[in-house]
Scaffold this motif. Structure first.
Motif, mmCIF file in Angstrom:
data_model
loop_
_atom_site.group_PDB
_atom_site.id
_atom_site.type_symbol
_atom_site.label_atom_id
_atom_site.label_comp_id
_atom_site.label_asym_id
_atom_site.label_seq_id
_atom_site.Cartn_x
_atom_site.Cartn_y
_atom_site.Cartn_z
ATOM 1 N N PHE A 5 0.827 -1.215 0.000
ATOM 2 C CA PHE A 5 0.000 0.000 0.000
ATOM 3 C C PHE A 5 0.855 1.255 0.000
ATOM 4 C CE2 PHE A 5 -1.754 3.359 2.765
ATOM 5 C CZ PHE A 5 -2.792 3.761 1.963
ATOM 6 N N GLU A 6 1.878 1.296 0.856
ATOM 7 C CA GLU A 6 2.665 2.517 0.971
ATOM 8 C C GLU A 6 3.605 2.700 -0.205
ATOM 9 O OE1 GLU A 6 4.558 2.708 4.767
ATOM 10 O OE2 GLU A 6 2.818 3.662 5.664
ATOM 11 N N THR A 145 -1.386 14.519 7.004
ATOM 12 C CA THR A 145 -0.376 15.559 7.226
ATOM 13 C C THR A 145 1.021 15.022 6.955
ATOM 14 O OG1 THR A 145 -1.789 16.584 8.917
ATOM 15 C CG2 THR A 145 0.542 17.183 8.922
ATOM 16 N N LYS A 146 1.299 13.810 7.391
ATOM 17 C CA LYS A 146 2.628 13.224 7.198
ATOM 18 C C LYS A 146 2.965 13.093 5.718
ATOM 19 C CE LYS A 146 3.443 8.806 7.258
ATOM 20 N NZ LYS A 146 3.526 7.396 7.686
ATOM 21 N N TYR A 147 2.035 12.553 4.931
ATOM 22 C CA TYR A 147 2.306 12.368 3.505
ATOM 23 C C TYR A 147 2.380 13.701 2.767
ATOM 24 C CZ TYR A 147 2.109 7.296 3.540
ATOM 25 O OH TYR A 147 2.401 5.971 3.761
ATOM 26 N N CYS A 148 1.633 14.696 3.233
ATOM 27 C CA CYS A 148 1.754 16.036 2.640
ATOM 28 C C CYS A 148 3.146 16.593 2.883
ATOM 29 C CB CYS A 148 0.700 16.972 3.229
ATOM 30 S SG CYS A 148 -0.978 16.698 2.616
ATOM 31 N N ALA A 149 3.650 16.437 4.098
ATOM 32 C CA ALA A 149 4.974 16.948 4.431
ATOM 33 C C ALA A 149 6.069 16.195 3.692
ATOM 34 C CB ALA A 149 5.201 16.862 5.939
ATOM 35 N N PRO A 172 -1.474 7.834 -0.178
ATOM 36 C CA PRO A 172 -0.213 8.548 -0.425
ATOM 37 C C PRO A 172 -0.241 9.249 -1.777
ATOM 38 C CG PRO A 172 0.195 6.323 0.387
ATOM 39 C CD PRO A 172 -1.269 6.400 0.102
ATOM 40 N N GLY A 173 0.391 10.415 -1.850
ATOM 41 C CA GLY A 173 0.347 11.205 -3.072
ATOM 42 C C GLY A 173 0.905 10.487 -4.278
#
Length: 477
Positions: A5-6, A145-149, A172-173
């Protein structure tokens, strides 16, 4: 949920961060093609190919966040010449920048409330509360927030599960392609999610009505599912970190790489001192004598023609002062240009007041405030989409009247806050006053508790009190 997934697909390592583009792809041609009814399978393949550079950059950042060898440049560093000792040391500034931003912004759960002036307030408010609690909104917000950062943007997917419940998940983006004519990834018209092995991707395509699931086989896409997703808007939408879709550490990757290289080289040099050459002057020593020296720690050297005999190590001297200044300068610039506070700095030690700490966190607060506006806009989009589903059930929800309040995960100065609360009482509304308190997570809930406590107090019997006072007065006389 798939095991990868990640990761979301193959990742090609051994490329420096400077080799990746930060330009946001232009999907205008593909959007027009979809609007005109062209074969979406061909369009999807074009989208994936165009998204690849951006995806590679975000995947590299994610591998770097995990300190995976494939994502940290110093771990696959190549020298033009052979070196005896090549230590490779990673200084994990990258994940520190991400984690501090994530903990500061999303460490405290956001409070969501519905406008009391709207119709069906009680029913709608309860429905929103159930929806958010069932989907563990605090955890979803934290991971978003974590994946945005890390990568510059994240995505969120709304769907109906097999039990008919309204669910959400973060994406995730690097797995999400979000299409809108003006580049606004929040208000998406079409969305693509893909993951798995490159060339064999599992692909989900969303428009304003349906979801299509494909299995890629090279240049072919085989349709696996075609369903109505229940919503009247595209349920896959984005959460941008900023308009440029850049991660928090992206601007200082070169500085982080520089400090990794410097520390790695210095460590290698220090370790190489143990392999320093032993220099003999005025004597000729054979291998047997050297081997004997290694065993006993001493050696007897016969003289040659009366010359003075000397033995010493041939070592390299390091200018440790210049190296230390160089490292300190890079270290300070990493925190300065990423807007991240150095929590190991002496300024954060001792008994600092809350106000003084806020000045030291000004850079972090500035980028968090900008991100908060993006986050709230995306949350509004989430409720816009959900309201189309609730409307089917004759539940009218105004998505623009759902308010989210974010509170920073900041050291509390309760004595100072209590003083402020006392001074503001009667000058502003109770809701405004309580919203300023860091220890109040849900203002509406706190007001309800205060009202319950007020209603639970028995009224004073003034007549009985007066009789008691009068009786006591007479007795004294």
């Amino acid at each position: 949920m798939p095991d990868n997934f990640e990761i979301g697909g193959d990742f090609v390592p051994h490329r420096s961060a400077q080799g990746y583009t930060f330009e946001v792809p232009d999907y205008t041609d593909e959007i027009i093609a979809l609007d005109q009814g062209e074969d979406r399978r061909k369009v999807i393949l074009k989208l994936i190919e165009k998204h690849k550079p951006q995806r590679d950059r975000m995947l590299m950042n994610h591998q770097r966040y995990k300190t995976d060898a494939s994502g940290v440049p110093v771990f696959h560093r190549i020298f033009e010449r052979d070196v005896t000792i090549d230590n490779r040391i990673n200084n994990d500034y990258f994940s520190e920048i991400v984690d501090i931003k994530t903990g500061y912004f999303a460490g405290k759960p956001a409070a969501y409330a519905y406008d009391k002036q709207e119709q069906n307030f009680e029913q709608v408010s309860q429905r929103i509360k159930d929806f958010l609690e069932m989907n563990r909104i605090a955890d979803v917000n934290m991971e978003t927030t974590k994946y945005c950062a890390i990568g510059g943007y994240s995505a969120r997917l709304l769907y109906i599960d097999t039990a008919g419940r309204e669910r959400m998940m973060y994406i995730p983006g690097h797995q999400a392609i979000l299409l809108n004519e003006d580049g606004n990834i929040i208000e998406t018209r079409y969305g693509v999610r893909y993951y798995g092995q490159e060339g064999r991707y599992i692909i989900h395509f969303y428009d304003g009505l349906r979801r299509y699931k494909y299995q890629q086989d090279g240049a072919e896409l085989n349709l696996l599912e075609d369903n109505i997703h229940t919503f009247k808007l595209c349920p896959l939408f984005g959460y941008p970190n900023n308009d440029e879709l850049m991660g928090d550490p992206d601007k200082v990757l070169g500085l982080i790489d520089a400090i990794d290289r410097t520390i790695s080289d210095v460590n290698s040099e220090i370790e190489a001192f143990r392999l320093a050459y032993l220099l003999f002057l005025g004597a000729q020593v054979d291998q047997t004598a050297v081997d004997e020296m290694r065993k006993t720690g001493a050696i007897s050297i016969p003289g040659m023609g009366g010359e003075r005999i000397d033995a010493r190590f041939l070592e390299k001297n390091l200018n440790d002062g210049a190296i230390e200044n160089h490292l300190n300068r890079i270290h300070d610039n990493i925190y300065r240009f990423s807007g991240t506070p150095d929590l190991a700095d002496e300024a954060f030690s001792g008994n600092q007041s809350g106000e003084s700490l806020k000045f030291k966190l000004f850079g972090l607060e500035t980028k968090s405030a900008r991100f908060e506006q993006k986050f709230k806009a995306a949350d509004t989009r989430m409720f816009e989409i959900m309201s189309t589903k609730w409307a089917i059930e004759s539940l009218v929800v105004n998505p623009y009247k759902v308010f989210a309040e974010f509170k920073r995960n900041f050291p509390q100065n309760l004595l100072n806050e209590a003083d402020i609360q006392q001074k503001l009482k009667g000058l502003v509304s109770e809701q405004t006053r309580l919203s300023l308190a860091s220890f109040v997570d849900d203002v509406e809930y706190e007001l309800e508790l205060m009202e319950q406590e007020a209603n639970g107090i028995e009224p004073l019997d003034l007549e009985s009190d007066a009789e008691i006072i009068e009786g006591e007065t007479n007795a004294v006389i």
